[in-house]
Scaffold this active site. Sequence first.
Site, PDB file in Angstrom:
ATOM      1  CG  ASP A  44      -8.922 -10.625   7.680  1.00 46.13           C
ATOM      2  OD1 ASP A  44      -8.612 -11.747   7.266  1.00 46.13           O
ATOM      3  OD2 ASP A  44      -8.648  -9.570   7.083  1.00 46.13           O
TER       4      ASP A  44
ATOM      5  CG  ASP B  21      -3.002  -9.759   3.362  1.00 44.88           C
ATOM      6  OD1 ASP B  21      -2.433  -9.331   4.388  1.00 44.88           O
ATOM      7  OD2 ASP B  21      -3.997  -9.213   2.856  1.00 44.88           O
TER       8      ASP B  21
ATOM      9  CG  ASP C  31       1.819  -0.973   3.364  1.00 41.74           C
ATOM     10  OD1 ASP C  31       1.110  -0.613   4.312  1.00 41.74           O
ATOM     11  OD2 ASP C  31       1.462  -1.785   2.479  1.00 41.74           O
TER      12      ASP C  31
ATOM     13  CG  HIS D  79     -10.704 -11.340   2.750  1.00 44.34           C
ATOM     14  ND1 HIS D  79     -10.301 -10.294   1.951  1.00 44.34           N
ATOM     15  CD2 HIS D  79     -10.065 -11.172   3.935  1.00 44.34           C
ATOM     16  CE1 HIS D  79      -9.450  -9.535   2.620  1.00 44.34           C
ATOM     17  NE2 HIS D  79      -9.286 -10.052   3.820  1.00 44.34           N
TER      18      HIS D  79
ATOM     19  CG  ASP E  82      -4.032 -11.120  -0.712  1.00 45.64           C
ATOM     20  OD1 ASP E  82      -3.249 -11.068  -1.688  1.00 45.64           O
ATOM     21  OD2 ASP E  82      -4.375 -10.109  -0.064  1.00 45.64           O
TER      22      ASP E  82
ATOM     23  CG  HIS F 225      -1.719  -1.051   1.575  1.00 43.59           C
ATOM     24  ND1 HIS F 225      -1.279  -2.183   2.192  1.00 43.59           N
ATOM     25  CD2 HIS F 225      -3.042  -1.230   1.366  1.00 43.59           C
ATOM     26  CE1 HIS F 225      -2.306  -3.026   2.352  1.00 43.59           C
ATOM     27  NE2 HIS F 225      -3.379  -2.470   1.849  1.00 43.59           N
TER      28      HIS F 225
ATOM     29  CD  GLU G  31      -6.979 -11.986   3.051  1.00 40.53           C
ATOM     30  OE1 GLU G  31      -6.582 -10.921   2.567  1.00 40.53           O
ATOM     31  OE2 GLU G  31      -7.190 -12.156   4.267  1.00 40.53           O
TER      32      GLU G  31
ATOM     33  CG  ASP H 207      -4.836 -11.148   7.546  1.00 43.63           C
ATOM     34  OD1 ASP H 207      -5.695 -11.710   6.841  1.00 43.63           O
ATOM     35  OD2 ASP H 207      -4.666  -9.912   7.557  1.00 43.63           O
TER      36      ASP H 207
ATOM     37  CD  GLU I 153      -7.592  -8.581  -0.706  1.00 43.53           C
ATOM     38  OE1 GLU I 153      -6.609  -8.021  -1.244  1.00 43.53           O
ATOM     39  OE2 GLU I 153      -7.647  -8.836   0.511  1.00 43.53           O
TER      40      GLU I 153
HETATM   41  C1  XLS Z   1      -7.479  -6.557   4.557  1.00 40.20           C
HETATM   42  C2  XLS Z   1      -6.999  -6.811   3.213  1.00 40.20           C
HETATM   43  C3  XLS Z   1      -5.927  -5.870   2.700  1.00 40.20           C
HETATM   44  C4  XLS Z   1      -5.776  -5.973   1.216  1.00 40.20           C
HETATM   45  C5  XLS Z   1      -5.023  -4.859   0.583  1.00 40.20           C
HETATM   46  O1  XLS Z   1      -8.228  -7.344   5.127  1.00 40.20           O
HETATM   47  O2  XLS Z   1      -6.582  -8.145   3.165  1.00 40.20           O
HETATM   48  O3  XLS Z   1      -4.726  -6.082   3.364  1.00 40.20           O
HETATM   49  O4  XLS Z   1      -5.176  -7.182   0.840  1.00 40.20           O
HETATM   50  O5  XLS Z   1      -5.558  -3.628   0.864  1.00 40.20           O
HETATM   51 CA    CA Z   2      -5.665  -9.273   1.519  1.00 38.66          CA
HETATM   52 CA    CA Z   3      -7.147 -10.083   5.396  1.00 39.17          CA
END
Ligand code: XLS
Ligand code: CA
Ligand code: CA
Length: 439
Positions: free
Chosen positions: A308, A339, A105, A272, A297, A102, A269, A310, A233
């Site tokens: 989430d 991710d 980042d 998600h 992702d 991003h 992802e 991750d 996404e």
């Molecule tokens: C958040 C998302 C984010 C996207 C990019 O839940 O996964 O990180 O991948 O903005």
């Molecule tokens: Ca993501």
């Molecule tokens: Ca995520």
Amino acid sequence: MKEVFKNIPVIPFEGKDSKNPLAFKYYNADRVIMGKKMSEHLPFAMAWWHNLCAGGTDMFGRDTTDKSFGASEKGTMEHAKAKVDAGFEFMKKLGIKYFCFHDVDLVPEADDIKETNARLDEISDYILEKMKGTDIKCLWGTANMFSNPRFMNGAGSTNSADVFCFAAAQVKKALDITVKLGGRGYVFWGGREGYETLLNTDVKFEQENIARLMHLAVDYGRSIGFKGDFYIEPKPKEPMKHQYDFDAATAIGFVRQYGLDKDFKMNIEANHATLAGHTFQHDLRISAINGMLGSIDANQGDTLLGWDTDEFPFNVYDATLCMYEVLKAGGLTGGFNFDSKTRRPSYTMEDMFHAYILGMDTFALGLIKAAEIIEDGRLDEFVKERYSSYNSEIGKKIRSGNTSLSELASYAEKMGKPDLPGSGRQEYLESVINNILFN
Ligand code: XLS
Ligand code: CA
Ligand code: CA
């Protein structure tokens, strides 16, 4: 250049019998699977935000790990460059060829966007310099249009035209930087494109406006020579109660409705998909059958937690079924972006490596096993046989659209009643998967 990850070597492939924690057991970049090298099947990417920025903060506590990477002060350009140094050393040691970012980042955001953009120019020059002599490139870039309070009501979907303009400015710059760094794709994740209550929300207008922002992005991107894919996404919720890009099916309907389907694909992802009440494989399949499986992702959630998380991918069943979908779809134009973040108590620099080794090995195993499932053929054969009644005379007519309701009705009357449609054989098929996974 100072070494950041001291005592961590270039991670070798040592094979499944190795007990060396800093070695791959399954990811062997040059091993050929179904005619292609593992490294080509699996274009892995490092997520700048988790790996280089996140320190373990959660709702209840501050950072457990220090990601200053030797910079004297965090949130400075010195720190931004230290993250670049650390990131490149990290990717090189793991043999990772891509990164995702991003805008914020990469650099600390300034009060004025002109200053933020100047910082982005400076850091992307620095990254370009680092890229020289390596084959590391950007997988995709994106603009963070969810953290800053100005985006509390969304970016494309905001009620404020001024905020919409600001979002446009961020997308423009993020596209510039993505193109400059050789990005394959550009992501829209609509973290705040949704609503908290319908009582204050004009859903139709908000969705139209999101599409307008995307069209503007496509026009601009193509005008500066961006040839890659734009991605949506999907995610159903978090941070908003409801997000418009709920899941793959919803997002695909959206891009088609607004004439964006030539330029957009999906970035799916895992975590998600499960938040949307699907399996990871489901959202991959829905994207693939619509010709929209673009990028992935790679992470996993926790079924005991409703958010989430991750986590680094550990579940070999899911990775196998993911790679089965990817192989069937003929591969990705994007890649596999981790991710994912280490758990809060995994706070050492070495843990960052363990996490990526886990993720890369899990997907390598998934690839190996998915190829075996396809070569084995029992699954494909069963599915083919399951629909074989459509190869018969009446079935063929249905398939080709060459019949009428009346013709089918008189066929049914003559028949009296159909036989049961055949066992689904789920338990048998699951045992085939186990047999291949654990042979
Ligand atoms: C958040 C998302 C984010 C996207 C990019 O839940 O996964 O990180 O991948 O903005
Ligand atoms: Ca993501
Ligand atoms: Ca995520």
